[in-house]
Design a protein around this motif. Sequence first.
Motif, PDB file in Angstrom:
ATOM      1  N   ASP A 102       0.799  -1.216   0.000  1.00  0.00           N
ATOM      2  CA  ASP A 102       0.000   0.000   0.000  1.00  0.00           C
ATOM      3  C   ASP A 102       0.839   1.277   0.000  1.00  0.00           C
ATOM      4  O   ASP A 102       0.278   2.380  -0.024  1.00  0.00           O
ATOM      5  CB  ASP A 102      -1.010   0.028   1.153  1.00  0.00           C
ATOM      6  CG  ASP A 102      -0.437  -0.417   2.474  1.00  0.00           C
ATOM      7  OD1 ASP A 102       0.771  -0.224   2.687  1.00  0.00           O
ATOM      8  OD2 ASP A 102      -1.197  -0.963   3.299  1.00  0.00           O
ATOM      9  N   THR A 125      -8.997  13.573   2.279  1.00  0.00           N
ATOM     10  CA  THR A 125      -9.258  12.340   3.021  1.00  0.00           C
ATOM     11  C   THR A 125     -10.755  12.229   3.322  1.00  0.00           C
ATOM     12  O   THR A 125     -11.467  13.228   3.387  1.00  0.00           O
ATOM     13  CB  THR A 125      -8.473  12.295   4.334  1.00  0.00           C
ATOM     14  OG1 THR A 125      -8.863  13.402   5.155  1.00  0.00           O
ATOM     15  CG2 THR A 125      -6.979  12.361   4.062  1.00  0.00           C
ATOM     16  N   VAL A 139      -0.966   4.898   0.298  1.00  0.00           N
ATOM     17  CA  VAL A 139      -2.245   4.989   0.975  1.00  0.00           C
ATOM     18  C   VAL A 139      -1.968   5.470   2.389  1.00  0.00           C
ATOM     19  O   VAL A 139      -1.074   4.951   3.064  1.00  0.00           O
ATOM     20  CB  VAL A 139      -2.961   3.626   1.016  1.00  0.00           C
ATOM     21  CG1 VAL A 139      -4.244   3.715   1.827  1.00  0.00           C
ATOM     22  CG2 VAL A 139      -3.249   3.125  -0.387  1.00  0.00           C
ATOM     23  N   THR A 140      -2.707   6.461   2.847  1.00  0.00           N
ATOM     24  CA  THR A 140      -2.469   6.992   4.183  1.00  0.00           C
ATOM     25  C   THR A 140      -3.788   7.218   4.920  1.00  0.00           C
ATOM     26  O   THR A 140      -4.676   7.855   4.368  1.00  0.00           O
ATOM     27  CB  THR A 140      -1.641   8.294   4.121  1.00  0.00           C
ATOM     28  OG1 THR A 140      -1.465   8.811   5.440  1.00  0.00           O
ATOM     29  CG2 THR A 140      -2.286   9.349   3.246  1.00  0.00           C
ATOM     30  N   PRO A 141      -3.950   6.650   6.128  1.00  0.00           N
ATOM     31  CA  PRO A 141      -3.035   5.717   6.780  1.00  0.00           C
ATOM     32  C   PRO A 141      -3.112   4.332   6.143  1.00  0.00           C
ATOM     33  O   PRO A 141      -4.139   3.960   5.577  1.00  0.00           O
ATOM     34  CB  PRO A 141      -3.544   5.683   8.222  1.00  0.00           C
ATOM     35  CG  PRO A 141      -5.008   5.955   8.097  1.00  0.00           C
ATOM     36  CD  PRO A 141      -5.151   6.925   6.962  1.00  0.00           C
ATOM     37  N   ALA A 142      -2.019   3.586   6.262  1.00  0.00           N
ATOM     38  CA  ALA A 142      -1.914   2.269   5.619  1.00  0.00           C
ATOM     39  C   ALA A 142      -2.263   1.176   6.616  1.00  0.00           C
ATOM     40  O   ALA A 142      -1.399   0.650   7.313  1.00  0.00           O
ATOM     41  CB  ALA A 142      -0.501   2.063   5.081  1.00  0.00           C
ATOM     42  N   GLU A 164     -10.875   0.997  -1.572  1.00  0.00           N
ATOM     43  CA  GLU A 164     -11.096   0.183  -0.389  1.00  0.00           C
ATOM     44  C   GLU A 164     -11.192  -1.289  -0.767  1.00  0.00           C
ATOM     45  O   GLU A 164     -11.607  -1.634  -1.870  1.00  0.00           O
ATOM     46  CB  GLU A 164     -12.395   0.591   0.315  1.00  0.00           C
ATOM     47  CG  GLU A 164     -12.313   1.893   1.077  1.00  0.00           C
ATOM     48  CD  GLU A 164     -13.587   2.211   1.833  1.00  0.00           C
ATOM     49  OE1 GLU A 164     -14.663   1.758   1.389  1.00  0.00           O
ATOM     50  OE2 GLU A 164     -13.511   2.893   2.865  1.00  0.00           O
ATOM     51  N   SER A 204     -13.040   1.027   5.209  1.00  0.00           N
ATOM     52  CA  SER A 204     -12.140   1.597   6.199  1.00  0.00           C
ATOM     53  C   SER A 204     -12.922   2.247   7.340  1.00  0.00           C
ATOM     54  O   SER A 204     -13.868   3.014   7.096  1.00  0.00           O
ATOM     55  CB  SER A 204     -11.244   2.644   5.545  1.00  0.00           C
ATOM     56  OG  SER A 204     -10.424   3.267   6.515  1.00  0.00           O
ATOM     57  N   ARG A 227     -10.885   7.848   8.244  1.00  0.00           N
ATOM     58  CA  ARG A 227     -10.700   8.650   7.044  1.00  0.00           C
ATOM     59  C   ARG A 227      -9.355   8.289   6.414  1.00  0.00           C
ATOM     60  O   ARG A 227      -8.362   8.104   7.121  1.00  0.00           O
ATOM     61  CB  ARG A 227     -10.731  10.139   7.390  1.00  0.00           C
ATOM     62  CG  ARG A 227     -12.032  10.608   8.007  1.00  0.00           C
ATOM     63  CD  ARG A 227     -11.941  12.064   8.434  1.00  0.00           C
ATOM     64  NE  ARG A 227     -11.800  12.932   7.273  1.00  0.00           N
ATOM     65  CZ  ARG A 227     -12.815  13.467   6.606  1.00  0.00           C
ATOM     66  NH1 ARG A 227     -14.070  13.206   7.004  1.00  0.00           N
ATOM     67  NH2 ARG A 227     -12.615  14.243   5.567  1.00  0.00           N
ATOM     68  N   TRP A 228      -9.329   8.218   5.095  1.00  0.00           N
ATOM     69  CA  TRP A 228      -8.091   7.842   4.423  1.00  0.00           C
ATOM     70  C   TRP A 228      -7.957   8.614   3.112  1.00  0.00           C
ATOM     71  O   TRP A 228      -8.905   9.232   2.632  1.00  0.00           O
ATOM     72  CB  TRP A 228      -8.031   6.333   4.169  1.00  0.00           C
ATOM     73  CG  TRP A 228      -9.050   5.836   3.171  1.00  0.00           C
ATOM     74  CD1 TRP A 228     -10.382   5.609   3.368  1.00  0.00           C
ATOM     75  CD2 TRP A 228      -8.790   5.526   1.793  1.00  0.00           C
ATOM     76  NE1 TRP A 228     -10.976   5.173   2.211  1.00  0.00           N
ATOM     77  CE2 TRP A 228     -10.031   5.111   1.228  1.00  0.00           C
ATOM     78  CE3 TRP A 228      -7.649   5.543   0.992  1.00  0.00           C
ATOM     79  CZ2 TRP A 228     -10.155   4.730  -0.106  1.00  0.00           C
ATOM     80  CZ3 TRP A 228      -7.763   5.160  -0.341  1.00  0.00           C
ATOM     81  CH2 TRP A 228      -9.006   4.757  -0.881  1.00  0.00           C
TER      82      TRP A 228
END
Length: 290
Positions: free
Chosen positions: A79, A135, A160-163, A187, A192, A195-196
């Motif tokens: 990721d 995000t 990808v953050t957060p992984a 996703e 998830s 928030r990403w």
Amino acid sequence: MSRVGRRLVSAGALVVLTSGVAVSPATPAAAVPSMVFVTATSPVDTRLGRTQVVHCPADRRILGGGGYVGGAGREVVIDTMMPVSTPTGDYFEVNASATTRADGTGFRGEWFLVAYGICGRAPAGLEYVSAASATGFESTHGVSVSCPGGKRVIGVGGEVTPAFGFAVLDDVVPVTTLTSVRVTAFETETDSPVRWGVKAHAVCANPIPGLTLVSAASPGDSADKTVGVSCPTGTKVHGLGASLAPPLGEAAITALYPSQPLDHVRLEAREDFTRYAGNWTARVHAICAT
């Protein structure tokens, strides 16, 4: 689980052949001197996620790189793959995470992660640029970053953050003109809980001799994918990328790495634990130059 229609960037049909786009700048810079290929391998254990970095020698700068997940089948995915430049030295960073199944369980076996880096002395105009998406809780995020002032992409990265294993990289690709990098992620089948977003990274420089983007696509079927592409004779891999279409989070990159002589790039992508019902394609990209 279908995510058709939720893809951020629609993909056209991909033909199973190798293609190349040459970049012909008005004032090319000198070739990157003293290129080296470096690797580093993590321990083998059962952790749910890990980061592995590989450092360039003290007198070299990071140009590109990749990663490889070993021993985890289809349940640990890459990721993050990104070049990092700091005042104390450059390195390439790879992160991989165990995905979470719909029932909340996940992979608990042993696995390892390999990071690959391509390093060289700084070409003229070397610059590292990044951009981040917004995000949120959406099923997909994407962002692009462009090289400034007539410079060209020689290396790429995406994260990808957060992984946490709830989203997977789908596209980490330079555009055909080598002026920007696009990163897209989706996703997995488990949404998830946080928030990403995603980040795109580009290694930019004044155009260098022989700068060419070459690509190859896998067959469009429902099997796991392995596909490679070679640089034209007399050129070396500087950066590498990959793209999947259209599994929408139900397949992921598990390996993307250059060969030891820096003349070839290999991509491996696998469907997730529950498999993807339709046909899909994987495409590998190599940025080559003399």
